[in-house]
Motif scaffolding. Structure first.
Motif, PDB file in Angstrom:
ATOM      1  N   GLY B 268       0.786  -1.229   0.000  1.00 51.23           N
ATOM      2  CA  GLY B 268       0.000   0.000   0.000  1.00 51.23           C
ATOM      3  C   GLY B 268       0.819   1.280   0.000  1.00 51.23           C
ATOM      4  O   GLY B 268       0.260   2.384  -0.063  1.00 51.23           O
ATOM      5  N   ARG B 269       2.142   1.142   0.064  1.00 53.01           N
ATOM      6  CA  ARG B 269       2.979   2.339   0.196  1.00 53.01           C
ATOM      7  C   ARG B 269       3.076   3.151  -1.094  1.00 53.01           C
ATOM      8  O   ARG B 269       3.302   4.352  -1.045  1.00 53.01           O
ATOM      9  CB  ARG B 269       4.392   1.951   0.652  1.00 53.01           C
ATOM     10  N   PHE B 270       2.984   2.487  -2.222  1.00 52.14           N
ATOM     11  CA  PHE B 270       3.046   3.254  -3.462  1.00 52.14           C
ATOM     12  C   PHE B 270       1.780   4.087  -3.641  1.00 52.14           C
ATOM     13  O   PHE B 270       1.839   5.262  -3.985  1.00 52.14           O
ATOM     14  CB  PHE B 270       3.281   2.350  -4.681  1.00 52.14           C
ATOM     15  N   ARG B 271       0.642   3.465  -3.368  1.00 55.32           N
ATOM     16  CA  ARG B 271      -0.612   4.220  -3.454  1.00 55.32           C
ATOM     17  C   ARG B 271      -0.567   5.448  -2.538  1.00 55.32           C
ATOM     18  O   ARG B 271      -0.989   6.538  -2.916  1.00 55.32           O
ATOM     19  CB  ARG B 271      -1.789   3.310  -3.064  1.00 55.32           C
ATOM     20  N   ALA B 272      -0.002   5.260  -1.328  1.00 55.17           N
ATOM     21  CA  ALA B 272       0.080   6.371  -0.369  1.00 55.17           C
ATOM     22  C   ALA B 272       0.892   7.535  -0.941  1.00 55.17           C
ATOM     23  O   ALA B 272       0.547   8.702  -0.752  1.00 55.17           O
ATOM     24  CB  ALA B 272       0.704   5.881   0.936  1.00 55.17           C
ATOM     25  N   ALA B 273       1.972   7.212  -1.643  1.00 55.85           N
ATOM     26  CA  ALA B 273       2.792   8.266  -2.241  1.00 55.85           C
ATOM     27  C   ALA B 273       2.097   8.862  -3.453  1.00 55.85           C
ATOM     28  O   ALA B 273       1.970  10.082  -3.580  1.00 55.85           O
ATOM     29  CB  ALA B 273       4.151   7.700  -2.654  1.00 55.85           C
ATOM     30  N   ALA B 274       1.659   7.984  -4.333  1.00 54.13           N
ATOM     31  CA  ALA B 274       1.181   8.422  -5.651  1.00 54.13           C
ATOM     32  C   ALA B 274      -0.107   9.228  -5.559  1.00 54.13           C
ATOM     33  O   ALA B 274      -0.256  10.250  -6.227  1.00 54.13           O
ATOM     34  CB  ALA B 274       0.978   7.207  -6.556  1.00 54.13           C
ATOM     35  N   LEU B 275      -1.041   8.773  -4.729  1.00 51.23           N
ATOM     36  CA  LEU B 275      -2.353   9.414  -4.699  1.00 51.23           C
ATOM     37  C   LEU B 275      -2.562  10.310  -3.488  1.00 51.23           C
ATOM     38  O   LEU B 275      -3.245  11.329  -3.571  1.00 51.23           O
ATOM     39  CB  LEU B 275      -3.454   8.345  -4.763  1.00 51.23           C
ATOM     40  N   ASP B 276      -1.976   9.906  -2.327  1.00 48.24           N
ATOM     41  CA  ASP B 276      -2.199  10.691  -1.111  1.00 48.24           C
ATOM     42  C   ASP B 276      -1.065  11.676  -0.848  1.00 48.24           C
ATOM     43  O   ASP B 276      -1.151  12.498   0.067  1.00 48.24           O
ATOM     44  CB  ASP B 276      -2.348   9.754   0.098  1.00 48.24           C
TER      45      ASP B 276
END
Lengths: 322, 322
Positions: B268-276
């Motif tokens: 889930g860490r990429f989503r956290a960077a990319a979108l959040d």
């Protein structure tokens, strides 16, 4: 002038071809450096950890072979570095390249003696600092090269160094190193904004290189995934062809072996590979581009074929643009 | 035809420019893919771990934006991969690129449905195997790229792939990826024998990319040594911009943390960077070339400026040859 490619580099250093031979320890002898320089490239004596007397002898031998410009690579971590700097100044060696560190302290001395200084760098910040301090050019070396490496690849490093030097108002020539073994690599380097290349692995496989035949064969047999990087845990990563030794290094590092012990373990291993042909427990220093090296050729053939191939590629691609 | 460069790629895929947009998970949405395709490059919907329904929606949105060819990137490790392959066949998506694995099992199905298949490969052997199995082209991706990476740099990998495909009698076009963000990279790739390029990091900074502004800013601020590779111990190395998270990964790996725990930690860490926009504890996937990305531009400007710069470079270098 045997090519118009890289003309700022050929003019600055008095060469026919904008190609440096990497200044390799043990292998950058007068035989190889003299052959490269005689053929119109920049031959470089690799001082490595050798004493000034040995380097003086190699300088004399190169001068007996050719009147063309040549260089000496000074390994800055060598205890003999100060003596070698003194020697090259006294001998008025035309060009010095430096490896493994910051040549800042020697820059003024070398320049005052009329020696052109070309540090090998693996980061933008060091390139800018050394050019501001007086370097005549830089070799920007990507992590695909053999031996001690940085962390950025040639394709990413070269344009960033070129841009940073331009922004600093000091647009000296950049020579690309790492991952280059033929005219495609030279053409690509020029496209990136470099004005010349340095090749190491390809010149290990020169006829004139004293490398043990078994070492040369290991490079000729290598594929695209043949090399490994060891020494990450010591802070001094080294790229070499995978063998029993690199696997032993990997085991030691995974086991958390202290840095000193790992470095001790590696001592003398490159000499064993390069000169004695120990392909099992020697450090077979070679770049990622080993997979592209397929023949043993004279230095003259390497230079000529590399430049002619680059010219053919660029002529064809340039024709696509019109 | 807006350029003669890479003409085999533009002809094969129906493009104006021989430039693919990397099929990034979360960020390869219809907004970005549609903009790239509408402007004459190859826009690619990144399926990532998303279900077929989401991909079907994005396909419809791209088709509403443009009638030009586009692609879908199928992440082979996704549990949804079979459903997505079925979807792209049914939808007659013109081009599929594949990542993270061997698309061998799907090749015949895709080809039979008229879908052109372009696997992303990081080794010579996989390239040869997949082209023999029917791939129409390959993306040869060097380890300077962002996200999951192989071990060979673009400069070393591309010519070796080109040579191996020629030697195998299957000289399909090679598209270079990794370390390319401008016309210098495109020109260099063509010099190496590639016939097109794929860019990821540069397109993250496209106006049309939905990446969080803080993530885009992290790329704009990055220098030449900004990225780190984590996950070496899990066998799935990932390149991302250094931050608190990459240092935590490094600590876990140095401490010998089991592979499963490390992968769990990264979930889930990429989503956290990319979108959040979590630049501290998100995975800021980006390539080594981040240091060259200096502005946020439209997809059309990125394509046009890259090609015009490459043409200018090759025209000038070609002129040096005559």
């Amino acid at each position: 002038m045997k090519t118009r490619l890289g003309s700022r580099v050929t003019a600055l250093f008095g060469l026919d071809y904008p190609i440096f031979q990497g200044g390799m320890a043990w292998l950058g002898t007068a035989e190889l450096a003299g052959a490269v320089s005689a053929a119109g490239g920049l031959g470089i004596i690799g001082a490595g950890a050798a004493p000034p007397d040995w380097v003086a002898g190699e300088i004399a031998k190169v001068r007996a072979l050719t009147g063309r410009p040549f260089g000496v690579n000074v390994l800055l971590v060598s205890p003999h570095a100060p003596g070698i700097v003194e020697l090259v100044c006294r001998e008025r060696v035309p060009i010095v390249t430096t490896g493994a560190g910051n040549p800042g302290p020697y820059l003024a001395t070398l320049r005052a003696a009329g020696v052109k200084v070309v540090p090998v760098v693996s980061s933008v910040s060091l390139a800018v600092r050394l050019v501001r301090a007086g370097a005549n050019a830089v070799v920007a070396e990507g992590e695909e090269s053999g031996g001690h490496i940085g962390q950025t690849s040639t394709l990413a490093l070269v344009p960033q160094v070129v841009d940073a030097l331009a922004a600093a108002g000091t647009p000296v020539p950049v020579i690309a190193a790492g991952g280059i073994a033929d005219g495609r690599g030279l053409a690509a380097a020029l496209a990136l904004g470099a004005e010349g290349v340095q090749m190491g692995t390809r010149f290990v496989c020169a006829i004139e290189c004293i490398a043990h035949p078994a070492y040369k064969q290991a490079i000729l047999k290598a594929g695209d995934r043949a090399t490994a990087v060891t020494g990450q845990t010591t802070g001094h990563p080294v790229r070499a062809i995978r063998n029993v030794l690199t696997r032993e290094f990997e085991r030691l590092e995974a086991a958390g072996t202290p840095k000193d012990e790992i470095e001790e373990f590696g001592a003398g291993r490159f000499r064993a590979a390069a000169l004695d042909g120990d392909t099992v427990r020697g450090t077979l220093i070679a770049g990622e581009i080993s997979g592209l090296v397929r023949s043993i050729d004279s230095a003259a053939v390497i230079l000529e074929s590399t430049v002619r191939q680059a010219e053919a590629i660029l002529g064809r691609l340039g024709g696509d643009v019109k």
